[in-house]
Design a protein around this motif. Structure first.
Motif, PDB file in Angstrom:
ATOM      1  N   THR A  24       0.797  -1.229   0.000  1.00 36.24           N
ATOM      2  CA  THR A  24       0.000   0.000   0.000  1.00 36.24           C
ATOM      3  C   THR A  24       0.835   1.287   0.000  1.00 36.24           C
ATOM      4  OG1 THR A  24      -0.102  -0.112   2.411  1.00 36.24           O
ATOM      5  CG2 THR A  24      -1.964  -1.042   1.201  1.00 36.24           C
ATOM      6  N   LYS A  25       2.067   1.232   0.465  1.00 32.22           N
ATOM      7  CA  LYS A  25       2.810   2.480   0.679  1.00 32.22           C
ATOM      8  C   LYS A  25       3.373   3.125  -0.579  1.00 32.22           C
ATOM      9  CE  LYS A  25       3.834   2.052   5.509  1.00 32.22           C
ATOM     10  NZ  LYS A  25       4.557   1.268   6.430  1.00 32.22           N
ATOM     11  N   LYS A  26       3.903   2.333  -1.494  1.00 31.12           N
ATOM     12  CA  LYS A  26       4.558   2.884  -2.680  1.00 31.12           C
ATOM     13  C   LYS A  26       4.039   2.175  -3.923  1.00 31.12           C
ATOM     14  CE  LYS A  26       7.959   5.220  -0.497  1.00 31.12           C
ATOM     15  NZ  LYS A  26       7.787   6.608  -0.249  1.00 31.12           N
ATOM     16  N   PRO A  27       4.107   2.860  -5.089  1.00 30.40           N
ATOM     17  CA  PRO A  27       3.691   2.187  -6.323  1.00 30.40           C
ATOM     18  C   PRO A  27       4.669   1.082  -6.718  1.00 30.40           C
ATOM     19  CG  PRO A  27       4.338   4.474  -6.750  1.00 30.40           C
ATOM     20  CD  PRO A  27       4.438   4.249  -5.283  1.00 30.40           C
ATOM     21  N   LEU A  28       4.174   0.127  -7.487  1.00 33.70           N
ATOM     22  CA  LEU A  28       4.948  -1.040  -7.902  1.00 33.70           C
ATOM     23  C   LEU A  28       6.287  -0.654  -8.520  1.00 33.70           C
ATOM     24  CD1 LEU A  28       4.698  -4.162  -8.239  1.00 33.70           C
ATOM     25  CD2 LEU A  28       3.877  -3.692 -10.536  1.00 33.70           C
ATOM     26  N   PHE A  29       6.280   0.302  -9.456  1.00 36.46           N
ATOM     27  CA  PHE A  29       7.519   0.615 -10.171  1.00 36.46           C
ATOM     28  C   PHE A  29       8.522   1.380  -9.316  1.00 36.46           C
ATOM     29  CE2 PHE A  29       5.339  -1.157 -13.702  1.00 36.46           C
ATOM     30  CZ  PHE A  29       6.373  -1.776 -14.391  1.00 36.46           C
ATOM     31  N   PHE A  30       8.076   1.940  -8.184  1.00 34.70           N
ATOM     32  CA  PHE A  30       9.031   2.493  -7.217  1.00 34.70           C
ATOM     33  C   PHE A  30       9.961   1.371  -6.748  1.00 34.70           C
ATOM     34  CE2 PHE A  30      10.235   2.781  -2.773  1.00 34.70           C
ATOM     35  CZ  PHE A  30      10.937   3.975  -2.748  1.00 34.70           C
ATOM     36  N   TYR A  31       9.363   0.224  -6.409  1.00 32.92           N
ATOM     37  CA  TYR A  31      10.142  -0.923  -5.932  1.00 32.92           C
ATOM     38  C   TYR A  31      10.992  -1.540  -7.039  1.00 32.92           C
ATOM     39  CZ  TYR A  31       7.404  -0.720  -1.622  1.00 32.92           C
ATOM     40  OH  TYR A  31       6.836  -0.319  -0.446  1.00 32.92           O
ATOM     41  N   MET A  47      -0.277  -9.754   2.668  1.00 36.66           N
ATOM     42  CA  MET A  47      -0.853  -9.279   1.412  1.00 36.66           C
ATOM     43  C   MET A  47       0.191  -8.722   0.444  1.00 36.66           C
ATOM     44  SD  MET A  47      -4.071  -9.912   1.756  1.00 36.66           S
ATOM     45  CE  MET A  47      -4.990  -8.882   0.655  1.00 36.66           C
ATOM     46  N   ALA A  48       1.338  -8.314   0.934  1.00 39.69           N
ATOM     47  CA  ALA A  48       2.378  -7.733   0.075  1.00 39.69           C
ATOM     48  C   ALA A  48       3.171  -8.802  -0.688  1.00 39.69           C
ATOM     49  CB  ALA A  48       3.321  -6.871   0.908  1.00 39.69           C
ATOM     50  N   ILE A  49       2.941 -10.074  -0.376  1.00 39.36           N
ATOM     51  CA  ILE A  49       3.672 -11.160  -1.038  1.00 39.36           C
ATOM     52  C   ILE A  49       3.438 -11.122  -2.551  1.00 39.36           C
ATOM     53  CG2 ILE A  49       3.780 -13.676  -1.307  1.00 39.36           C
ATOM     54  CD1 ILE A  49       3.498 -13.854   1.771  1.00 39.36           C
ATOM     55  N   ALA A  50       2.195 -10.903  -2.964  1.00 43.74           N
ATOM     56  CA  ALA A  50       1.891 -10.849  -4.405  1.00 43.74           C
ATOM     57  C   ALA A  50       2.669  -9.719  -5.078  1.00 43.74           C
ATOM     58  CB  ALA A  50       0.394 -10.662  -4.611  1.00 43.74           C
ATOM     59  N   THR A  51       2.838  -8.602  -4.376  1.00 43.69           N
ATOM     60  CA  THR A  51       3.589  -7.465  -4.924  1.00 43.69           C
ATOM     61  C   THR A  51       5.046  -7.839  -5.138  1.00 43.69           C
ATOM     62  OG1 THR A  51       2.095  -5.988  -3.706  1.00 43.69           O
ATOM     63  CG2 THR A  51       4.112  -5.015  -4.570  1.00 43.69           C
ATOM     64  N   VAL A  52       5.648  -8.529  -4.165  1.00 45.08           N
ATOM     65  CA  VAL A  52       7.049  -8.948  -4.284  1.00 45.08           C
ATOM     66  C   VAL A  52       7.232  -9.905  -5.460  1.00 45.08           C
ATOM     67  CG1 VAL A  52       8.781 -10.435  -3.192  1.00 45.08           C
ATOM     68  CG2 VAL A  52       7.835  -8.546  -1.944  1.00 45.08           C
ATOM     69  N   VAL A  53       6.315 -10.836  -5.619  1.00 45.10           N
ATOM     70  CA  VAL A  53       6.399 -11.796  -6.726  1.00 45.10           C
ATOM     71  C   VAL A  53       6.309 -11.042  -8.053  1.00 45.10           C
ATOM     72  CG1 VAL A  53       5.254 -13.749  -7.851  1.00 45.10           C
ATOM     73  CG2 VAL A  53       5.542 -13.739  -5.363  1.00 45.10           C
ATOM     74  N   THR A  54       5.407 -10.071  -8.144  1.00 41.88           N
ATOM     75  CA  THR A  54       5.250  -9.274  -9.366  1.00 41.88           C
ATOM     76  C   THR A  54       6.527  -8.489  -9.674  1.00 41.88           C
ATOM     77  OG1 THR A  54       2.882  -9.082  -8.938  1.00 41.88           O
ATOM     78  CG2 THR A  54       3.828  -7.524 -10.503  1.00 41.88           C
TER      79      THR A  54
END
Length: 128
Positions: free
Chosen positions: A28-35, A56-63
């Motif tokens: 929730t804190k930063k947009p995907l492409f920031f990471y 819930m952030a696991i899916a973001t890390v995988v992406t």
């Protein structure tokens, strides 16, 4: 003397827990492409990067990992899943959360791709 040794050992463990090349991802804190861009900078600096997330952030890390791999920037080194106890103040007891750690290393083409991306960025800025 044993108490001092235990204290020193636990201090060195504390340092290991905060690796310099670890990115702790929130969904929730930063947009995907920031990471994605942050991971590229970490790989430039450290040659590999550890992406870490809970729940819930696991899916973001995988992406993020898949974007870096599919675009040729990174290769997978290690994936680790575990369950950690998180202190939940509202319930007054620890709750178990899923955690993932994905370690990515620079691909052979990393420097070449980064140079090409920087050239594109510079030519786009020059046209503005």
């Amino acid at each position: 003397m044993e108490g001092i040794t235990e204290g020193v050992n636990s201090m060195s463990l504390g340092v290991d827990n905060q690796k310099k090349n670890r990115i702790q991802v929130s969904h929730t804190k930063k947009p995907l492409f920031f990471y994605v861009n942050l991971a590229k900078r970490y790989m430039q600096q450290y040659t590999d990067v550890e992406l870490s997330a809970l729940g819930m952030a696991i899916a973001t890390v995988v992406t993020i990992a898949e974007i870096l791999k599919n675009n040729g920037f990174a290769v997978e080194k290690k994936i680790m899943t575990l369950t950690v106890d998180i202190k939940d103040d509202s319930r007054g007891r620890p709750v178990q959360k899923a955690k993932i750690e994905i370690t990515l290393a620079k691909s052979e083409k990393f420097d070449e791709l980064m140079a090409a991306a920087n050239e594109e960025k510079e030519s786009a800025e020059a046209q503005e």
